[in-house]
Design an enzyme around this catalytic site. Structure first.
Site, PDB file in Angstrom:
ATOM      1  N   CYS A   2       0.831  -1.197   0.000  1.00 37.54           N
ATOM      2  CA  CYS A   2       0.000   0.000   0.000  1.00 37.54           C
ATOM      3  C   CYS A   2       0.869   1.252   0.000  1.00 37.54           C
ATOM      4  O   CYS A   2       1.950   1.275   0.582  1.00 37.54           O
ATOM      5  CB  CYS A   2      -0.898   0.022   1.226  1.00 37.54           C
ATOM      6  SG  CYS A   2      -1.930  -1.437   1.414  1.00 37.54           S
ATOM      7  N   ARG A  27       4.245  -0.080  -6.496  1.00 42.19           N
ATOM      8  CA  ARG A  27       4.203  -0.924  -5.309  1.00 42.19           C
ATOM      9  C   ARG A  27       3.098  -1.972  -5.394  1.00 42.19           C
ATOM     10  O   ARG A  27       3.105  -2.950  -4.653  1.00 42.19           O
ATOM     11  CB  ARG A  27       3.978  -0.053  -4.061  1.00 42.19           C
ATOM     12  CG  ARG A  27       5.124   0.890  -3.777  1.00 42.19           C
ATOM     13  CD  ARG A  27       4.736   1.943  -2.756  1.00 42.19           C
ATOM     14  NE  ARG A  27       4.526   1.373  -1.439  1.00 42.19           N
ATOM     15  CZ  ARG A  27       5.441   1.339  -0.472  1.00 42.19           C
ATOM     16  NH1 ARG A  27       6.644   1.817  -0.696  1.00 42.19           N
ATOM     17  NH2 ARG A  27       5.169   0.819   0.703  1.00 42.19           N
ATOM     18  N   TRP A  74      -3.518  -2.361  -1.423  1.00 44.71           N
ATOM     19  CA  TRP A  74      -3.338  -3.739  -1.854  1.00 44.71           C
ATOM     20  C   TRP A  74      -4.100  -4.591  -0.857  1.00 44.71           C
ATOM     21  O   TRP A  74      -3.764  -4.622   0.325  1.00 44.71           O
ATOM     22  CB  TRP A  74      -1.856  -4.103  -1.873  1.00 44.71           C
ATOM     23  CG  TRP A  74      -1.544  -5.412  -2.495  1.00 44.71           C
ATOM     24  CD1 TRP A  74      -1.370  -5.684  -3.825  1.00 44.71           C
ATOM     25  CD2 TRP A  74      -1.314  -6.659  -1.803  1.00 44.71           C
ATOM     26  NE1 TRP A  74      -1.057  -7.001  -4.013  1.00 44.71           N
ATOM     27  CE2 TRP A  74      -1.019  -7.637  -2.792  1.00 44.71           C
ATOM     28  CE3 TRP A  74      -1.338  -7.051  -0.464  1.00 44.71           C
ATOM     29  CZ2 TRP A  74      -0.746  -8.966  -2.473  1.00 44.71           C
ATOM     30  CZ3 TRP A  74      -1.077  -8.364  -0.143  1.00 44.71           C
ATOM     31  CH2 TRP A  74      -0.776  -9.307  -1.141  1.00 44.71           C
ATOM     32  N   ASN A  98      -0.998   1.297   6.085  1.00 45.49           N
ATOM     33  CA  ASN A  98      -0.282   0.199   5.444  1.00 45.49           C
ATOM     34  C   ASN A  98       0.117  -0.772   6.540  1.00 45.49           C
ATOM     35  O   ASN A  98       0.736  -0.375   7.527  1.00 45.49           O
ATOM     36  CB  ASN A  98       0.966   0.708   4.710  1.00 45.49           C
ATOM     37  CG  ASN A  98       1.740  -0.410   4.042  1.00 45.49           C
ATOM     38  OD1 ASN A  98       1.218  -1.503   3.843  1.00 45.49           O
ATOM     39  ND2 ASN A  98       2.986  -0.145   3.683  1.00 45.49           N
ATOM     40  N   GLY A  99      -0.240  -2.049   6.388  1.00 47.40           N
ATOM     41  CA  GLY A  99       0.099  -3.043   7.405  1.00 47.40           C
ATOM     42  C   GLY A  99      -1.099  -3.902   7.754  1.00 47.40           C
ATOM     43  O   GLY A  99      -2.116  -3.903   7.054  1.00 47.40           O
ATOM     44  N   GLU A 478      14.509 -18.756 -10.739  1.00 43.72           N
ATOM     45  CA  GLU A 478      14.251 -17.348 -11.020  1.00 43.72           C
ATOM     46  C   GLU A 478      13.539 -17.177 -12.355  1.00 43.72           C
ATOM     47  O   GLU A 478      12.630 -16.362 -12.491  1.00 43.72           O
ATOM     48  CB  GLU A 478      15.570 -16.567 -11.000  1.00 43.72           C
ATOM     49  CG  GLU A 478      15.486 -15.137 -11.478  1.00 43.72           C
ATOM     50  CD  GLU A 478      14.580 -14.237 -10.638  1.00 43.72           C
ATOM     51  OE1 GLU A 478      14.328 -13.094 -11.073  1.00 43.72           O
ATOM     52  OE2 GLU A 478      14.128 -14.672  -9.563  1.00 43.72           O
ATOM     53  N   LYS A 482       9.856 -15.445 -12.759  1.00 40.63           N
ATOM     54  CA  LYS A 482       9.604 -14.302 -13.640  1.00 40.63           C
ATOM     55  C   LYS A 482       8.426 -14.592 -14.563  1.00 40.63           C
ATOM     56  O   LYS A 482       7.563 -13.744 -14.784  1.00 40.63           O
ATOM     57  CB  LYS A 482      10.842 -13.975 -14.470  1.00 40.63           C
ATOM     58  CG  LYS A 482      11.915 -13.266 -13.733  1.00 40.63           C
ATOM     59  CD  LYS A 482      11.509 -11.827 -13.437  1.00 40.63           C
ATOM     60  CE  LYS A 482      12.333 -11.275 -12.292  1.00 40.63           C
ATOM     61  NZ  LYS A 482      11.956 -11.803 -10.979  1.00 40.63           N
ATOM     62  N   GLU A 485       5.145 -14.565 -12.642  1.00 41.76           N
ATOM     63  CA  GLU A 485       4.777 -13.247 -12.137  1.00 41.76           C
ATOM     64  C   GLU A 485       4.047 -12.401 -13.167  1.00 41.76           C
ATOM     65  O   GLU A 485       3.049 -11.748 -12.843  1.00 41.76           O
ATOM     66  CB  GLU A 485       6.035 -12.485 -11.683  1.00 41.76           C
ATOM     67  CG  GLU A 485       6.603 -12.932 -10.359  1.00 41.76           C
ATOM     68  CD  GLU A 485       7.834 -12.144  -9.982  1.00 41.76           C
ATOM     69  OE1 GLU A 485       7.938 -11.737  -8.816  1.00 41.76           O
ATOM     70  OE2 GLU A 485       8.706 -11.926 -10.848  1.00 41.76           O
ATOM     71  N   HIS A 501      13.236 -38.338 -11.192  1.00 43.13           N
ATOM     72  CA  HIS A 501      12.682 -38.708  -9.892  1.00 43.13           C
ATOM     73  C   HIS A 501      11.242 -38.210  -9.730  1.00 43.13           C
ATOM     74  O   HIS A 501      10.787 -38.009  -8.604  1.00 43.13           O
ATOM     75  CB  HIS A 501      13.572 -38.171  -8.758  1.00 43.13           C
ATOM     76  CG  HIS A 501      14.924 -38.805  -8.724  1.00 43.13           C
ATOM     77  ND1 HIS A 501      15.152 -40.061  -8.209  1.00 43.13           N
ATOM     78  CD2 HIS A 501      16.125 -38.367  -9.182  1.00 43.13           C
ATOM     79  CE1 HIS A 501      16.428 -40.361  -8.334  1.00 43.13           C
ATOM     80  NE2 HIS A 501      17.047 -39.345  -8.922  1.00 43.13           N
ATOM     81  N   LYS A 601       5.296  -4.580  -5.202  1.00 43.36           N
ATOM     82  CA  LYS A 601       6.738  -4.456  -5.340  1.00 43.36           C
ATOM     83  C   LYS A 601       7.449  -4.663  -4.007  1.00 43.36           C
ATOM     84  O   LYS A 601       8.437  -5.365  -3.913  1.00 43.36           O
ATOM     85  CB  LYS A 601       7.081  -3.074  -5.910  1.00 43.36           C
ATOM     86  CG  LYS A 601       8.573  -2.819  -6.093  1.00 43.36           C
ATOM     87  CD  LYS A 601       9.174  -3.745  -7.127  1.00 43.36           C
ATOM     88  CE  LYS A 601      10.636  -3.443  -7.381  1.00 43.36           C
ATOM     89  NZ  LYS A 601      11.239  -4.449  -8.279  1.00 43.36           N
TER      90      LYS A 601
END
Length: 606
Positions: A2, A27, A74, A98-99, A478, A482, A485, A501, A601
């Protein structure tokens, strides 16, 4: 996550609030709103979705006033709806938050007993009601806010605006970042200095537990014990707060292209002209360290996994790597002569910061690899190591990841030299290779057209596998991250040797398998695993250098040719195709590259 902004200005504040919120879009958010004081009256406007929706609303229902607060939300508690959007209001007070307030249910039940009903699903509404209850009991805005803050359990950055108070903001932080901007007859509040950059370059970062009483001409800060305290005013660099795309279609594309430049800056910062590695004071003597504990989240966690190979193979120092969100809950024993190293782009990642605080007083040294030098993680470390990537706006990390890897590689080489595992000549060879990395990175960016072509085919897949061995195994993770995302395609990474396996059961003609295979000591083994895929009609995209393709390229579905590089540095260079494939696949699918759904972000809540 947020974004918070507050303005006590000398001009109409609504345009400033919206512009500041735009600078916080990176963000991640799903709704937005502002509140102002207009002729003494508190008014607000909120909208779901992009800030353009809020801007449109303000055209038809404008807000006047020279004092206000704004927020991009968010969603945590409650769906993204207008009712759940911030600012939240109760009577004479509006608040942005925010939190996460962990005890909001108990507080809500207490309010219900007083006949105070909630109209939203959020924890934040409870804060507004508590303050309004205090005002109704005759408390001043300052006392009502402080009484409420003292009752909150959890993480928060808060900014309050009060009806009839056109020259007052009250702010507080615990676990979530918050900064105060200082102007000339104006003062500001922001969760990120970037938001305040157009208004001021003079910033005070609130410390854990701080609260502040802000007017246009004064800032009074009190610490967690309620004692008035002075906090330093920092001057931020204008270039550090730039958020323009510089002609690129997306911030992610710009940040991928910036990698040769920022890597060169990091190398110059840590390696002198004489080829010696120099760390900022107080430095780190690896002869006094027997073990490393590396902790991070997301992309930074994969950087740590790569670094584990480097520290153990080159410096011969044992390394533990943990996901920050799990680390402190298993309460690991931390032996003597252990250095704890934390990696975070923002330096505000809630889980990583909590892990750092768990280690404080237990580990011999707290080291951080961060991009924001004024962040909480940097300030609470014994040795903060900036990666110097510059502002990264795209939610999917690119240049920050390769800069993290570069700084960790330099640190591993210093450890190796300190411990006598490499000599001067070997260090000089590694340093020469590092100095050649920006040029190779620039060369690697030339694969862009090849990535465009193959990404058009990848965009049709529902599932994609990534394979790698050695330090390329975390790189495969990674690459999969990506892709997930920003393209929303399900992707998984496996160590190549683990294929038989279990994961090989997933292989068929509809599942592309991306093999990251520089021609290193493990190349033949990786190719053997790749052949197992091809024998089962799997579609292999081989990412290797020219010699590797010459040896093993027959029969592959597609390929990308990379420059040859020393295997030690291959994970840094091979981040480029991982980034470009994700970017162009997302472009082919038409998804939101810079602000993918459901993501933020900077994850500043647990």
């Amino acid at each position: 996550m947020c974004g918070i902004v507050g303005v006590l200005g000398s001009h109409e504040v609504a345009p400033q609030l919206v512009e500041a919120l735009k600078r916080l879009e990176y963000r991640g958010y799903d709704s937005a709103g502002i509140a102002t004081i207009q002729d003494g009256a508190l008014r607000r406007r909120r909208a779901v979705g992009k800030l353009a929706n809020l801007s449109d609303l303000l055209v038809h229902e404008p807000l006047s006033g020279k004092a206000g607060i704004g927020h991009t939300r968010w969603a945590t508690h409650g769906a993204p709806t207008i009712d759940n959007a911030h600012p939240h209001r109760s009577g004479r007070v509006a608040v942005v938050h925010n939190g996460i307030i962990e005890n909001y249910r108990e507080l809500r039940a207490e309010l219900a007993e007083k006949g105070i009903a909630h109209t939203t699903d959020t924890d934040t509404e409870t804060i507004a009601h508590l303050v309004e209850d205090g005002l109704n009991r005759g408390l001043s805005p300052r006392d009502a806010a402080h009484e409420t803050i003292a009752r909150l359990t959890g993480a928060y950055a808060l900014c309050f605006l009060f009806e009839g108070e056109e020259d007052l903001l009250i702010a507080a932080r615990k676990g979530s970042p918050l900064a105060i901007g200082h102007g000339d007859g104006e003062n500001f509040v922001g969760s990120d200095a970037i938001a305040l950059a157009p208004m001021t370059n003079r910033i005070t970062y609130l410390e854990e537990g701080d609260s502040a009483i802000i007017t246009r001409n004064s800032v009074e800060i009190r610490d967690v014990n309620g004692q008035q305290i002075h906090r330093e005013i920092s001057t931020i660099r204008v270039d550090a707060a730039r958020v323009d795309k510089s002609g690129y279609k997306h911030f992610m594309a710009k940040e991928i292209a910036e990698q040769p430049t920022v890597l060169n800056g990091a190398l110059t910062h840590y390696i002198g002209r004489d080829g010696q590695i120099t760390l900022p004071d107080p430095g780190l003597d690896f002869t006094q360290i027997d073990r490393l504990s590396l902790v991070a989240c997301g992309t930074a966690y994969y950087a740590c996994l790569v670094a584990k190979y480097w520290f153990e193979q080159v410096a011969r120092i044992p390394v533990d790597v943990d996901v920050a969100s799990e680390f402190r809950y298993r309460e690991p024993p931390i032996p003597a002569r252990t250095a704890a190293l934390f990696v975070s782009q923002s330096g505000e990642t809630a889980d990583t910061l909590a892990a750092l605080r768990f280690c404080t007083g237990k580990a011999d040294k707290i080291v951080s690899v961060i991009n924001v030098e004024t962040s909480s993680i940097a300030r609470e470390s014994d040795l903060p190591l900036p990666i110097l990537a510059g502002t990264e706006i795209g939610v999917a990390s690119t240049k920050a990841f390769t800069c993290q890897l570069t700084v960790l590689a330099i640190l591993a080489l210093k450890a190796a030299k300190d411990r006598g595992e490499i000599n001067d000549a070997q260090l000089a060879k590694h340093v020469a290779d590092l100095r050649g990395l920006p040029g190779l990175m620039n060369h690697a960016l030339g694969i862009d057209h090849a990535c465009i072509d193959v990404s058009a085919k990848l965009a049709e897949a529902r599932d994609i596998l990534f394979l790698g061995r050695g330090a390329m195994y975390p790189l495969a993770h990674e690459g999969a991250l990506k892709l997930k995302e920003i393209s929303y395609i399900h992707a998984e990474a496996y160590a190549s040797g683990e294929l038989k396996h279990g994961p090989i059961a997933l292989v068929d003609q509809s599942v592309p398998v991306i093999v990251m295979a520089p021609r290193d000591a493990l190349f033949d083994k990786t190719v053997s695993n790749m052949q197992e895929v091809m024998a089962r009609s799997g579609k292999v995209l081989l990412i290797t250098d020219a010699k590797g393709f010459e040896e093993a390229g027959d029969g592959v579905w597609d390929h990308i040719i990379m420059p040859e590089i020393d295997p030690f540095l291959a994970p840094i260079l091979y981040a480029v195709p991982a980034q470009l494939l994700a970017y162009h696949t997302a472009m082919a699918k038409g998804t939101d590259v810079d602000q993918p759904r459901n993501l933020a972000k900077s994850v500043t809540v647990e």
